[in-house]
Design a protein around this motif. Structure first.
Motif: not given
Length: 240
Positions: A66, A68, A70, A77-78, A80-82, A84-85, A88
């Motif tokens: 994936n 992204i 950056y 913006r990104v 929170p996604e980073i 979370n990953l 995980q």
């Protein structure tokens, strides 16, 4: 948790890739890059050139990474996604077009936020144009100041250089674009025409160049060539 890696890449010559960097590039789940196209190009070159080595090292190439984009501009913006990953358990790498991320490149805010969230990154280092240029320069290097890219305003350039020359350093190092190398050197020569400089271009590449000597002599040398690519300038502080 340290499944986040700051990943250095070659600054020019692809053969400077380390085994750790090769493995991380080919196997990471998530890749953060300022320009994802540059990363894809690097990955494809490595896969083609080192196919036998990849087999020998038993590296399983991840073709479903994936990617992204950056940048500092999209950090809010990104992130929170980073985050979370990472939580995980995904393996995440931060890379740049060439050299070590964060150094005059996006990444500072990201690393800071990771520490704030109790995530400790690790690093796979690489050569940097800063230290490589200092080593090539033949100028004093026991203490130096790195200025990144200089301001565009002439007055601000004078101020930054003058303040740096007053510090207890042997040399000053900064980046410059091909469009401003001569203008910047001429401006600095107006402040002090007796200093020695080294202008380094295309480090580790086939046409690696180092122009060094008195600043006025170097200016004359550069006037006779086509100036292209990014440059690293090293200025040796004169004796007080």
């Amino acid at each position: 948790m340290n499944n986040f890696t700051i990943l250095g890449t070659p600054i020019g010559n692809i053969e400077d890739i380390s085994l750790r960097a090769l493995r991380a590039i080919l196997t990471a789940d998530i890749v953060l890059a300022e320009d994802t196209r540059t990363f894809i190009k690097l990955k494809n070159i490595l896969k083609e050139r080192y196919v036998d080595l990849i087999k020998t090292l038993n590296i399983e190439v991840n073709n479903n990474q994936n990617l992204i984009s950056y940048r500092e501009q999209n950090h809010d913006r990104v992130f929170p996604e980073i985050l979370n990953l990472i939580l995980q358990g995904k393996s995440v790498i931060l890379t740049t077009d060439a050299g070590l991320p964060v150094i005059s490149d996006p990444g500072y805010l990201l690393i800071k936020e990771l520490y704030n969230n109790n995530i400790t990154p690790t690093i796979i280092p690489s050569p940097t144009s800063i230290t490589s240029s200092i080593a090539l320069s033949g100028l004093k290097s026991d203490k130096f100041t790195f200025l990144g890219f200089l301001p565009r305003d002439r007055g601000k350039i004078r101020k930054v250089i003058n303040e740096s020359l007053l510090n207890n350093v042997s040399s000053i190092v900064f980046f410059e674009s091909p469009f401003r190398v001569l203008k910047t050197l001429i401006l600095i020569s107006e402040l002090n025409s007796e200093i020695n400089v080294a202008c380094v271009n295309d480090i580790t590449k086939k046409f690696e160049k180092v122009f060094r000597g008195n600043i006025l002599d170097v200016i004359n040398q550069l006037k006779d060539i086509k100036i292209v690519g990014e440059w690293v300038i090293v200025i040796e502080k004169t004796k007080d």
